[in-house]
Design an enzyme around this catalytic site. Structure first.
Site, PDB file in Angstrom:
ATOM      1  N   ASP A 178       0.840  -1.160   0.093  1.00 19.30           N
ATOM      2  CA  ASP A 178       0.033  -0.037  -0.270  1.00 19.30           C
ATOM      3  C   ASP A 178       0.875   1.220  -0.033  1.00 19.30           C
ATOM      4  O   ASP A 178       2.018   0.999  -0.126  1.00 19.30           O
ATOM      5  CB  ASP A 178      -1.034   0.000   1.170  1.00 19.30           C
ATOM      6  CG  ASP A 178      -2.271   0.791   0.728  1.00 19.30           C
ATOM      7  OD1 ASP A 178      -2.422   1.793   0.733  1.00 19.30           O
ATOM      8  OD2 ASP A 178      -3.284  -0.193   0.937  1.00 19.30           O
ATOM      9  N   HIS A 249      -2.937   2.942  -4.377  1.00 19.77           N
ATOM     10  CA  HIS A 249      -2.483   2.625  -3.230  1.00 19.77           C
ATOM     11  C   HIS A 249      -0.899   1.943  -3.517  1.00 19.77           C
ATOM     12  O   HIS A 249      -0.552   1.114  -3.095  1.00 19.77           O
ATOM     13  CB  HIS A 249      -3.076   1.509  -2.597  1.00 19.77           C
ATOM     14  CG  HIS A 249      -4.454   1.772  -2.095  1.00 19.77           C
ATOM     15  ND1 HIS A 249      -4.587   2.496  -0.889  1.00 19.77           N
ATOM     16  CD2 HIS A 249      -5.862   1.770  -2.471  1.00 19.77           C
ATOM     17  CE1 HIS A 249      -5.605   2.876  -0.695  1.00 19.77           C
ATOM     18  NE2 HIS A 249      -6.662   2.409  -1.607  1.00 19.77           N
ATOM     19  N   GLU A 319      -9.913   2.369  -5.189  1.00 22.31           N
ATOM     20  CA  GLU A 319      -9.415   3.962  -4.842  1.00 22.31           C
ATOM     21  C   GLU A 319      -8.339   4.384  -5.469  1.00 22.31           C
ATOM     22  O   GLU A 319      -7.213   4.634  -4.963  1.00 22.31           O
ATOM     23  CB  GLU A 319      -9.280   3.824  -3.350  1.00 22.31           C
ATOM     24  CG  GLU A 319     -10.395   3.382  -2.513  1.00 22.31           C
ATOM     25  CD  GLU A 319     -10.168   3.337  -0.946  1.00 22.31           C
ATOM     26  OE1 GLU A 319     -11.202   3.523  -0.312  1.00 22.31           O
ATOM     27  OE2 GLU A 319      -9.029   2.947  -0.484  1.00 22.31           O
TER      28      GLU A 319
HETATM   29  C1  ACM Z   1     -10.875  -0.952   0.341  1.00 27.58           C
HETATM   30  O1  ACM Z   1     -11.286  -0.962   1.391  1.00 27.58           O
HETATM   31  N1  ACM Z   1     -10.457  -0.131  -0.071  1.00 27.58           N
HETATM   32  C2  ACM Z   1     -11.034  -2.390  -0.512  1.00 27.58           C
END
Ligand code: ACM
Length: 545
Positions: A178, A249, A319
């Site tokens: 991440d 991420h 995201e």
């Molecule tokens: C997530 O909670 N961004 C998969």
């Protein structure tokens, strides 16, 4: 007997004389049962002091193990039966996995002391006569652990595998990368861990908090650590699903290799591993070089996670802000070259590339439900996290689905509404709320419902700085979740909360013996609180319910 998860049927004669083990029980392990025999000798052996030598041929044995594949017909391949009479106990499994779940039931039947690592002096072990017949509702019974935001050292991961197995859960999804850290050694790209596995400090609390923890944080698993984790899990019939999150991420990777980022819009050489929480705009550049880089990552990953134990590979896909791609002349040129529909098309192109790449290598891609945007290749599976909707759409479109809606089974979210919860974030989801979670939404057609492989509880660790904090968020709620995914309901919607709560009394004792720092029913102990550290919604605002 207070079994958790509750079995399909249990008829145990607690009013009659039990079977009492002598001081030196023997184990009759039939063909194909070696793994469970090894586990019983190791775990039950530690708690009881028994060596459990193999019974001589022809003799019965106090504990007898056998495979009985036909048993799988009515209750599925992971089903088992435990039968206890005056001759001892027989475990019959429809498969090696079923047998292992039967051994877990045997351990619960022996009482909480069966979870100790050394025997109590003078302890006599007995079991009630009777029979348990059992099999799971779902084949995917998982937990996702975010080891990127806060690293969990290898020993802690092995401990969690044991805790999952004790609850008959069989999938550990490891969120390995991440913005805040890269946690797996990749030999051809050493800076991913040399640079990407460390950050100088961390936000202390939710991102709205003004506090910082100035202690540097980091760590990663060597390739041999991963091999050990995967093998340890496989011995316990737990599959490990690795996740490398792309194309968002990704700031830790970009900090290690600045050329992975959108260099025409941001000075990626100046980026470090992120020390804050939230959604980060520094995403991968949509170039062929980036694809080649990540193919290299996945090539090493596929070797670490063999197809027979880890058929699924998670590519994240959640995201991914599109601002940098919108601003980047190179990304815009790429959109034209590829003829894709704008920035969303680029994201879809990224995921589709790895879907084809993984499929060609005999694996299956799984990703967060954002991967549905822009169309998805037929073999891909979806982790439905933004509620049920993504999962419903995916299942109706013919994709396999793992349900993990954040409103129900995100265990980072607070367990109670009071101000004493540590760094409280998100929705209030109590033990009872998790117990009432239903993985298959009633709206699904029968055909689509069959595509719900199961469910997983997700554990994001922004506000969990160590194992003890993880335990607090995960337990006791994981016990409720285990029952949701293992136990079949007598009728849809019929959950016996009072019965579960009563059985939890004994389960708390098991968790105590196991050294789990769960949230007590009356609320956090003083040292489990984090007074003054901001969560969200912040104090004074009503919690999300
Ligand atoms: C997530 O909670 N961004 C998969």
């Amino acid at each position: 007997m207070d079994l958790i998860p509750v079995p399909r049927t249990a008829a145990l004669r607690e009013d009659a004389a039990p079977y009492v083990f002598g001081p030196r029980p023997v184990l009759g392990a039939g063909p194909g049962t070696e793994g469970t025999a090894r586990w019983l000798r190791r775990e039950l052996g530690a708690a009881t002091g028994w060596d459990l030598p193999q019974a001589t041929p022809g003799a019965t044995g106090d504990i007898r193990l056998r495979l009985d594949p036909e048993r799988g017909e009515p209750l599925g391949p992971e089903s088992y039966a435990v039968t206890i009479d005056e001759n001892g106990v027989e475990l019959a499994g429809a498969s090696a996995a079923g047998l292992f779940w039967g051994a877990q039931t045997l351990r619960q039947l022996l009482g909480p002391d069966a979870y100790r690592r050394a025997p109590l002096r003078g302890r006599v072990w007995s079991l009630p006569h009777g029979k348990v017949v059992d099999g799971p509702r779902f084949g995917w019974r998982g937990m996702m652990l975010d080891v990127a935001r806060h690293f969990m050292p290898k020993d802690g991961v092995l401990r969690y595998i044991d805790l999952l197995a004790a609850h008959k859960l069989n999938v550990l999804h490891l969120h390995l990368t991440d913005d805040q850290g890269w946690r797996v050694e990749i030999k051809r790209h050493p800076r991913l861990t040399e640079v990407g596995a460390w950050r100088p400090r961390s936000r202390w609390g939710h991102r709205a908090s003004l506090l910082w923890n100035e202690t540097p944080h980091g760590g990663f698993y060597t390739q041999d650590d991963i091999r050990e984790i995967v093998a340890y899990a496989a011995e316990r019939h737990v599959r490990v699903v690795p996740e490398i999150d792309v194309p968002g991420h990704s700031q830790a990777a970009i900090a290690a290799y600045p050329e992975l980022g959108n260099t025409d819009v941001v000075d990626t050489a100046a980026l470090g591993v992120w020390d804050d929480w939230g959604i980060n705009e520094n995403v991968l550049a949509p170039t062929e070089a980036v694809l080649r880089f990540y193919e290299g990552v996945f090539e090493e990953l596929l070797e670490l996670f063999p197809a027979d134990v880890s058929p699924f590979v998670h590519v994240g896909g959640d995201e991914c802000p599109k601002e940098q791609w919108r601003a980047s002349a190179a990304a815009q040129e790429r959109i034209r070259e590829l003829g894709v529909a704008g920035e969303d098309g680029l994201q879809s192109w990224f995921i589709r590339h790895f879907d084809a790449w993984l499929t060609a290598r005999g694996r299956r891609l799984i990703g967060w439900d954002e991967i549905l945007e822009g169309g998805l290749a037929p073999g891909a599976a979806v982790s439905s996290w933004r509620g049920y909707a993504g999962g419903i759409a995916a299942a109706e479109a013919g994709h396999d689905v793992v349900m993990c809606p954040e409103q129900q089974v995100y265990l980072d979210h607070r367990q109670a509404g009071g101000p004493e919860e540590p760094m409280p974030i998100g929705y209030v989801r109590s033990l009872e709320d998790v117990y009432r979670f239903e993985p298959v939404p009633p709206k699904l057609s029968t055909e689509a419902a069959a595509r719900v492989l199961g469910a997983q509880a997700n554990v994001w660790t922004e506000v969990m700085e160590n194992q003890s904090r993880v335990d607090y968020q995960v337990f006791p709620r994981l016990a409720a979740f285990a029952e949701v995914v293992w136990s079949r309901l007598p009728e849809p919607g019929e959950r016996d909360w009072a019965g579960f709560e009563a059985r939890m009394a004994e389960h708390y004792v098991r968790l105590d013996v196991l050294g789990v720092d769960y949230r007590p029913p009356a609320g956090p102990l003083p040292w489990q609180r984090r007074p003054g550290v901001l969560g969200r919604p912040i104090e004074g605002e009503p919690p999300i319910v």
